[in-house]
Design an enzyme around this catalytic site. Structure first.
Site: not given
Length: 200
Positions: A26, A31, A77, A102, A123
């Site tokens: 990631y 994100h 989240n 973001d 979230n």
């Protein structure tokens, strides 16, 4: 002069939270732009990361102000679990927490700084508001835009893809880090002016 209402007995002036998802896969995702900004601030100011608060934390100094950088490693989240623990440990008020995240509702490359506001279906922000028991924390919204017309990917999948070369993620990260430095040195209003003037 302390600019931030850190709180009674607070050892810090500001907690800067860089939102993202943990894991190498990631690392360069849209994100994860918040975590990339936190990494840039640590690089500029000699911060070293250590594990704490269900995340990674580094402490730096900006013009005599003591700043904690935090990258939650709880997945987006559940970010509030990490942020709430850090805020409680450092005894900082919510207004002394800056969340860098973001924002797909902002055009790519645009920055927006504000205190409080809605959660816009994010979230990570929702989780942080739950744990801080208020939405009155600082946010630096980093515009990543939305998929271009004809791109069939849903937004939830698109934000988990890497920046394209033409999007110049390095420039965006650098400008966002500049805004954090201005916020610390000169306050919210000056930083808000800077992010409007220094648009790509």
């Amino acid at each position: 002069m302390r600019l931030w209402p850190g709180g009674q007995g607070s050892s810090l002036d500001l907690v800067v939270v860089g939102l993202g998802n943990p894991g190498r896969e990631y690392q360069r995702n849209r994100h994860n732009i918040g975590a990339m900004v936190a990494d840039e601030l640590a690089r500029r100011h000699g911060g070293s990361w250590r594990s704490k608060f269900s995340g990674r934390v580094a402490e730096i100094r900006l013009d005599g102000h003591k700043i904690a950088l935090l990258k939650p490693e709880t997945y987006m989240n559940e970010s509030g679990r990490s942020v709430g623990a850090a805020a409680a440990f450092f005894k900082v008020a919510p207004e002394a927490v800056l969340v860098v995240h973001d924002e797909s509702d902002l055009e790519a490359g645009r920055l927006q700084l504000r205190l409080g506001g809605g959660l816009a279906g994010h979230n990570g922000l929702r989780s942080i508001a739950q744990h801080l028991k208020t939405q009155e924390f600082l946010r630096l919204r980093v515009g990543i835009g939305r998929p271009e017309r004809g791109d069939p990917r849903p937004l939830a999948d698109w934000v988990l893809t890497n920046f394209e070369p033409h999007e110049d993620a390095e420039d965006l990260v650098a400008r966002a880090a500049d805004a954090v430095e201005t916020l610390d040195a000169e306050g919210v209003e000056r930083a808000q002016i800077q992010v409007k003037v220094n648009r790509r």
